[in-house]
Design an enzyme around this catalytic site. Structure first.
Site, PDB file in Angstrom:
ATOM      1  CE1 TYR A 251      -3.279   2.811   0.333  1.00 37.27           C
ATOM      2  CE2 TYR A 251      -3.897   1.946   2.462  1.00 37.27           C
ATOM      3  CZ  TYR A 251      -4.103   2.839   1.435  1.00 37.27           C
ATOM      4  OH  TYR A 251      -5.119   3.750   1.512  1.00 37.27           O
ATOM      5  CB  CYS A 252       0.937   4.318   0.193  1.00 37.30           C
ATOM      6  SG  CYS A 252       1.505   6.034   0.091  1.00 37.30           S
TER       7      CYS A 252
END
Length: 601
Positions: free
Chosen positions: A336-337
């Protein structure tokens, strides 16, 4: 006939004596805010050093001013334009005072929540102030838009800083020019200002001399109590992370376990908020053996930890631990990210080393190419990175508050000024909101790792170019052959959808690009039970713009989670009996969510 009781509400009258008393109390509380500010400086906890952004703002605005002031005709045209706008506004206001119908010179966007109160239109004073502000804001943006000769980076910085300045100077941010706040002040005889200044003093004290705006009431929100409650155990830890394994809720599970690599810029429990929002709990309930990395909140002693250290002590160490617990050499992965960027570099490193450790990879709002990296590019150039590095050399880390403020500035009206008005002018405590509580739970970043990230990704864009070196290994994304589920969100300011789409072409294996509705958080954390938003799919990801991709895309209502789960099963359908948490080789250390996530900056 039954008796009917009619209740009448008594209107609270303005009490000059109470108002004067409350003003005195508000001033006393503001004095306490000043005392908290000064105390931190006397104790050495805070320093009055001008922020690096201030010098960048001056330098950027100087470049814009130089264009307009270097030619007398241009300068005169500039002044006449704003003068004419003001005269037109004055004329329409005079006509309204005379009882004539006069259309507004300019109107706010219907979506602008700052000016939703009806009195902004019905009261001629507030209407005049509003239009004056909007005309000035429009003129300021035109200064940047029409300034010729600015390089793209300077223009982007100028647009960003103009937005920040105009947002800060909005009449909605001041008591006397905000009708809603003014009414509240008079109705409560100034009690709202007493409460607001008390909160201001508390927030400056909590920030050790720096204003830490509370975005959520923390009284009913605690990690491990109201959030991050999915049952599990910490089964492994090192100085950079704890590895959590979650208890199964189904009789059988996918044979290949799932490893989630969250961003170290934020804490992992964004994926495990309240149970009804938890992506982690949903995965467990869908028959997946879930492991999650919980990054440490580093201090100065970890300042020399590099991207290589985060790779080796993060996902690689986690894969080894998962193999010891489950016996499986390969895992499904989610990043994520910036956790997705780390995962992509790890996949490229594994590919170069010819190590088969991963069955599939899911990147959620993550970038591998930074050509179209959005508003965060405003903060990235040699001068600004060098300034950040000088600050980090002194402390060993980048303070979490600085990164949090940078993210909040991307949506300053929603994440800064709305809370300034509500908290300190209206005196209202924010509600208990798990997402905003997580947003304010900032983490620090090791100096070496953060510097590597800024330079290799944002400044030099080395990962997609094939020139990034990690552990003496040249990384090549095209050697990654595992299937990839590449999720973007349509309103993302941090990992823009077009940036994620453009990055899809650099991988060497099959890539499924999926676009979700909403933004960087809500577009990812969107459980099926909520019935919100939508997502789009289109197999064509080569040499196509986002606009063209959308024209050929199929829209699906609701959450993307079930589509992802089906994709996961397609890549590896074999199931086995559910696994107990931990093993003799790695007995449980403590209950989830562990101790690392509880350390606050």
């Amino acid at each position: 006939m039954a008796d009917v009781t009619i209740e009448t509400q008594t209107v609270k009258k303005f009490d000059p004596e109470a108002f004067a008393m409350n003003l005195a109390r508000a001033m006393e509380n503001s004095g306490q805010a000043l005392a908290a500010y000064l105390k931190a400086r006397e104790n050495g906890e805070a320093r009055d050093k001008p922020p690096n952004e201030l010098s960048e703002l001056v330098k950027t605005f100087s470049a814009v001013a130089e264009y307009w002031l270097s030619d007398n005709d241009r300068s005169a045209e500039l002044q006449s334009k704003i003068a004419k706008a003001y005269l037109d506004l004055w004329g329409s206001s005079v006509r309204r005072l005379a009882g004539e119908e006069a259309p507004p010179a300019i109107a706010p966007s219907p979506r602008d929540k700052r000016f939703a109160d009806p009195e902004w239109k019905s009261n001629q004073f507030f209407d005049f102030v509003l239009q004056l502000y909007l005309l000035t804001t429009q003129w300021a943006h035109d200064l940047v838009r029409n300034a010729e000769g600015l390089d793209p980076h300077t223009r982007k910085k100028a647009e960003f800083y103009v937005q920040q300045v105009t947002n800060a100077l909005a009449p909605s941010n001041f008591v006397l020019t905000n009708p809603e706040v003014l009414r509240e002040t008079l109705a409560s005889n100034g009690d709202n200002l007493v409460r607001g200044m008390k909160m201001l003093a508390e927030d400056i004290e909590a920030g050790r001399g720096t204003l830490r705006i509370r975005q959520s009431d923390p009284s009913n929100l605690a990690v491990g109590v109201n959030m991050a409650t999915t049952p599990g155990k910490v089964i492994f830890q090192n100085e950079l992370m704890q590895l959590i394994q979650y208890a199964p809720t189904t009789e059988t599970v996918l044979r290949t376990p799932l490893l989630i690599v969250p961003p170290w810029i934020n804490k992992f429990y964004i994926l495990d908020l309240k149970p009804e929002k938890s992506f982690i709990k949903w995965c467990v309930d869908q028959g997946v053996t879930v492991f999650v990395i919980s990054w440490v909140n580093p201090d100065k002693s970890l300042g020399a930890k590099t991207w290589e250290d985060y790779m080796k002590q993060g996902p690689l160490a986690a894969m080894d631990a998962i193999e010891r617990v489950t016996g499986e050499m390969k895992v499904h992965t989610v990043g994520y990210c910036v956790g997705g960027t780390l995962l992509a570099t790890t996949l490229a490193w594994l590919a170069e080393k010819r190590r088969m450790r991963v069955t599939s990879a899911t990147l959620m709002a993550a970038q591998v190419d930074f050509t179209h990296a959005g508003d965060l590019l405003v903060f990235v150039d040699e001068d600004q990175i060098s300034a950040i590095e000088r600050d980090m050399r002194a402390t060993g880390v980048l303070e979490g508050s600085k990164m949090a403020m940078a993210f909040n500035m991307l949506r300053s009206n929603d994440l800064i000024w709305s809370f300034v008005v509500s908290n300190y002018l209206k005196g209202k405590l924010p509600s208990s909101f798990d997402l905003l509580h997580w947003n304010s739970d900032a983490t620090r970043m090791p100096a070496a790792n953060h510097s590597y990230y800024l330079r290799n990704c944002y400044l030099e864009n080395r990962l997609s170019a094939g020139t990034m070196v990690l552990d003496n290994t040249l990384l090549d994304l095209s050697k990654i052959k595992v299937p990839i589920y590449n999720l973007a969100t349509r309103e993302d300011h941090i990992a823009p959808a077009d940036s994620v789409l453009y990055g899809s072409q650099f991988f060497g294996g099959p890539v499924k690009y999926v676009l979700s509705g909403s933004g960087h958080i809500a577009g990812v954390v969107n459980p099926p039970s909520s019935g919100k938003y939508q997502y789009w799919t289109n197999d064509n990801i080569t040499d196509v713009t986002l606009a063209d991709w959308l024209k050929g895309a199929q829209e699906h209502k609701g959450s993307w989670w079930p589509d992802w789960r089906q994709w996961l099963q397609t890549n590896d359908p074999e199931e086995v009996p559910a696994r107990a948490v931990g093993a003799a080789a790695l007995p449980a250390i403590e209950d989830a969510p562990g101790s690392y996530v509880r350390v606050r900056a």
